[in-house]
Design an enzyme around this catalytic site. Structure first.
Site, mmCIF file in Angstrom:
data_model
loop_
_atom_site.group_PDB
_atom_site.id
_atom_site.type_symbol
_atom_site.label_atom_id
_atom_site.label_comp_id
_atom_site.label_asym_id
_atom_site.label_seq_id
_atom_site.Cartn_x
_atom_site.Cartn_y
_atom_site.Cartn_z
ATOM 1 N N GLU A 192 0.834 -1.207 0.000
ATOM 2 C CA GLU A 192 0.000 0.000 0.000
ATOM 3 C C GLU A 192 0.872 1.263 0.000
ATOM 4 O O GLU A 192 1.207 1.763 1.044
ATOM 5 C CB GLU A 192 -0.935 -0.039 1.200
ATOM 6 C CG GLU A 192 -1.801 -1.302 1.217
ATOM 7 C CD GLU A 192 -2.897 -1.234 2.255
ATOM 8 O OE1 GLU A 192 -3.306 -0.126 2.639
ATOM 9 O OE2 GLU A 192 -3.368 -2.289 2.679
ATOM 10 N N MET A 258 -9.890 -2.912 -2.069
ATOM 11 C CA MET A 258 -10.093 -2.415 -0.701
ATOM 12 C C MET A 258 -11.072 -1.243 -0.709
ATOM 13 O O MET A 258 -10.698 -0.074 -0.580
ATOM 14 C CB MET A 258 -8.743 -2.043 -0.086
ATOM 15 C CG MET A 258 -7.836 -3.248 0.075
ATOM 16 S SD MET A 258 -6.244 -2.897 0.856
ATOM 17 C CE MET A 258 -5.388 -2.078 -0.495
ATOM 18 N N TYR A 260 -13.094 0.350 1.237
ATOM 19 C CA TYR A 260 -13.470 0.798 2.580
ATOM 20 C C TYR A 260 -12.469 1.839 3.034
ATOM 21 O O TYR A 260 -11.499 2.131 2.327
ATOM 22 C CB TYR A 260 -13.553 -0.373 3.567
ATOM 23 C CG TYR A 260 -12.541 -1.473 3.339
ATOM 24 C CD1 TYR A 260 -11.188 -1.299 3.639
ATOM 25 C CD2 TYR A 260 -12.932 -2.695 2.805
ATOM 26 C CE1 TYR A 260 -10.263 -2.298 3.428
ATOM 27 C CE2 TYR A 260 -12.007 -3.719 2.584
ATOM 28 C CZ TYR A 260 -10.674 -3.513 2.890
ATOM 29 O OH TYR A 260 -9.754 -4.504 2.670
ATOM 30 N N TRP A 407 -12.650 -8.021 4.958
ATOM 31 C CA TRP A 407 -11.642 -7.547 5.912
ATOM 32 C C TRP A 407 -12.363 -7.187 7.207
ATOM 33 O O TRP A 407 -13.023 -6.159 7.289
ATOM 34 C CB TRP A 407 -10.875 -6.323 5.372
ATOM 35 C CG TRP A 407 -9.848 -5.889 6.388
ATOM 36 C CD1 TRP A 407 -9.983 -4.913 7.330
ATOM 37 C CD2 TRP A 407 -8.559 -6.474 6.604
ATOM 38 N NE1 TRP A 407 -8.857 -4.845 8.113
ATOM 39 C CE2 TRP A 407 -7.979 -5.797 7.689
ATOM 40 C CE3 TRP A 407 -7.850 -7.515 5.996
ATOM 41 C CZ2 TRP A 407 -6.711 -6.126 8.169
ATOM 42 C CZ3 TRP A 407 -6.598 -7.828 6.486
ATOM 43 C CH2 TRP A 407 -6.037 -7.131 7.558
#
Length: 438
Positions: A192, A258, A260, A407
């Site tokens: 990331e 991802m 969120y 997640w």
């Protein structure tokens, strides 16, 4: 967000998270939020022309369905991240014996590290847990267990890994040995994010080369084909800078989007917002119309990721805020800080259930974002529940995506303290994906 603001393009802010780190989940959410927020900052300060281009490049909903029509849907994945127990954590621990072997199609164990250009367990005690999770395949022979390697781009370890062909080969050789030694079905790379926010084309090319060379090396392992997945960002600015999507699609089995941490409290943008909205709301403007699952997923498709390789992420946690005025409780409500609930504003689902049971707690389900929020006095929480995850799972299934990523298992209600089944959020998703009537 920011309905009615006339000069949104001139706003000067970067959404950042809390400074204090208390658990791995909290740290990752904070750091991801900082990077997502930096992407918003860059986009907000983009030219009007850039926004015009943005508006013309992404087609969503009905229009894109015709392009990505599904003749016969492939089996849907339910990819579940499992965080290794951390004795320093202040949250309840999810030990392997509490995990249902039949719950997920893939379990991604988080995380191993990249140390000295090789893959290594974070703690020596992690190895025993690896083997306990892999042993679940005795009860569920179709289960795939993968190791996830995590590094934020500012740490530098993975940057060192991809820097030269020799360093990549050293790393890949260790991965091959690691997968065989622990009987893993593949590797997930959670970086990331490569080359964000810079424009280092060498590192971008090197990251793609790592995936290509890793694919070649894993093909040499006897037995079942080893898998490669990558956890990928949702905001357009990061996607454009960090991934060669069409090339990457050749080498990965799937990517985990991802979707969120789109909003949480920051002193630079002290207002409430949804952690993981499915769609945009009618009052949103500019870059804020892109901060939702639907837009991000379709942007990845527009960049060239095949539909069946795009696994869409959903959270099992929420973010808390402290309202400035307990009479102003909706979206974009002024906030003075993160909430008291959770760890640094990161709220696991069992704690949300307990909050909902308190006297005077109010619950609202938003018909546009398709997610709920709840509040009591000045405490305000955005989160996902069984209803919102039903909408998301229906959406992902109906549009033919590769599946759902969770997640994570650790922050769902794995002890059934909410008074229902264990893992109620994951089970809701599983039920939708497996329902042949939908």
């Amino acid at each position: 967000m920011l309905a009615g603001k006339e000069n949104i393009g001139a706003l000067d802010f970067i959404m950042t998270g809390p400074d204090k780190v208390m658990t791995g989940h909290v740290e990752m959410s904070r750091m991801r939020g900082e990077m997502y927020a930096t992407a918003v900052y860059h986009s907000i300060n983009a030219s009007a022309q850039s926004f015009a281009i943005l508006g013309n490049t992404v087609t969503v909903d009905k229009e894109i369905d015709a392009v990505y029509a599904i003749v016969e849907a492939a089996p849907l994945k339910l990819v579940c991240y499992y965080s290794l127990p951390d004795n320093e954590s202040m949250t309840d621990q999810l030990w392997p014996e509490l995990v249902d072997p039949l719950l997920c199609t893939h379990i991604l164990i988080a995380f191993a590290n990249a140390d000295n250009r090789t893959i290594q367990p974070t703690h020596t005690s992690d190895v025993e847990i690896y083997h306990q999770i892999v042993d679940m395949k005795k009860q569920n022979p179709t289960l795939k267990v993968m190791i996830s390697i995590q590094c934020f781009s500012n740490n530098g370890e993975l940057a060192a890994v991809v820097d030269t062909k020799q360093s990549r080969q050293t790393f890949i050789a260790s991965v091959v040995q690691f997968l065989v030694m622990h009987n893993f079905d593949g590797i997930d790379i959670d970086w990331e994010f490569p080359v964000w926010p810079g424009s280092d084309m060498k590192q971008l090319n090197d990251f793609t080369a790592l995936l290509k060379e890793l694919r070649t090396a894993l093909a040499s392992i006897q037995g079942d084909r080893k898998l490669i997945s990558v956890a990928v960002a949702a905001p357009q600015t990061i996607v454009d800078a960090a991934y060669q999507v069409q090339k990457m699609a050749k080498y990965v089995d799937f990517v985990n989007l991802m979707a969120y941490d789109f909003h949480y409290f920051t002193s630079y943008l002290p207002i409430t917002g949804p952690n993981a909205p499915l769609y945009q709301a009618s009052f949103e403007q500019g870059i804020f119309t892109t901060l939702n699952t639907n837009w991000s997923a379709h942007y990845w498709l527009s960049k060239g990721m095949p539909l069946d390789k795009l696994v869409v992420g959903v959270p099992t946690y929420g973010h808390s805020f402290t309202l400035l005025n307990e009479e102003n409780t909706g979206w974009d409500a002024p906030a003075t800080g993160i909430g008291k609930e959770g760890l640094e504003g990161f709220v696991v689902y069992p704690d949300i259930c307990r909050f909902l049971d308190r006297e005077n707690t109010k619950y609202v389900f938003d018909s546009e974002f398709k997610v709920p929020y709840t509040y009591n006095g000045r405490e305000w929480i955005s989160y996902d529940n069984e209803q919102s995850l039903q909408y998301k799972a229906d959406y992902i299934k109906s549009k033919g995506f590769g599946g759902v990523m969770i997640w994570s298992l650790n922050v769902d209600d794995f002890r059934a303290s909410c008074g229902k089944n264990d893992f109620p959020l994951v089970r809701q998703v599983k039920n939708i994906l497996e329902d042949d009537q939908l």
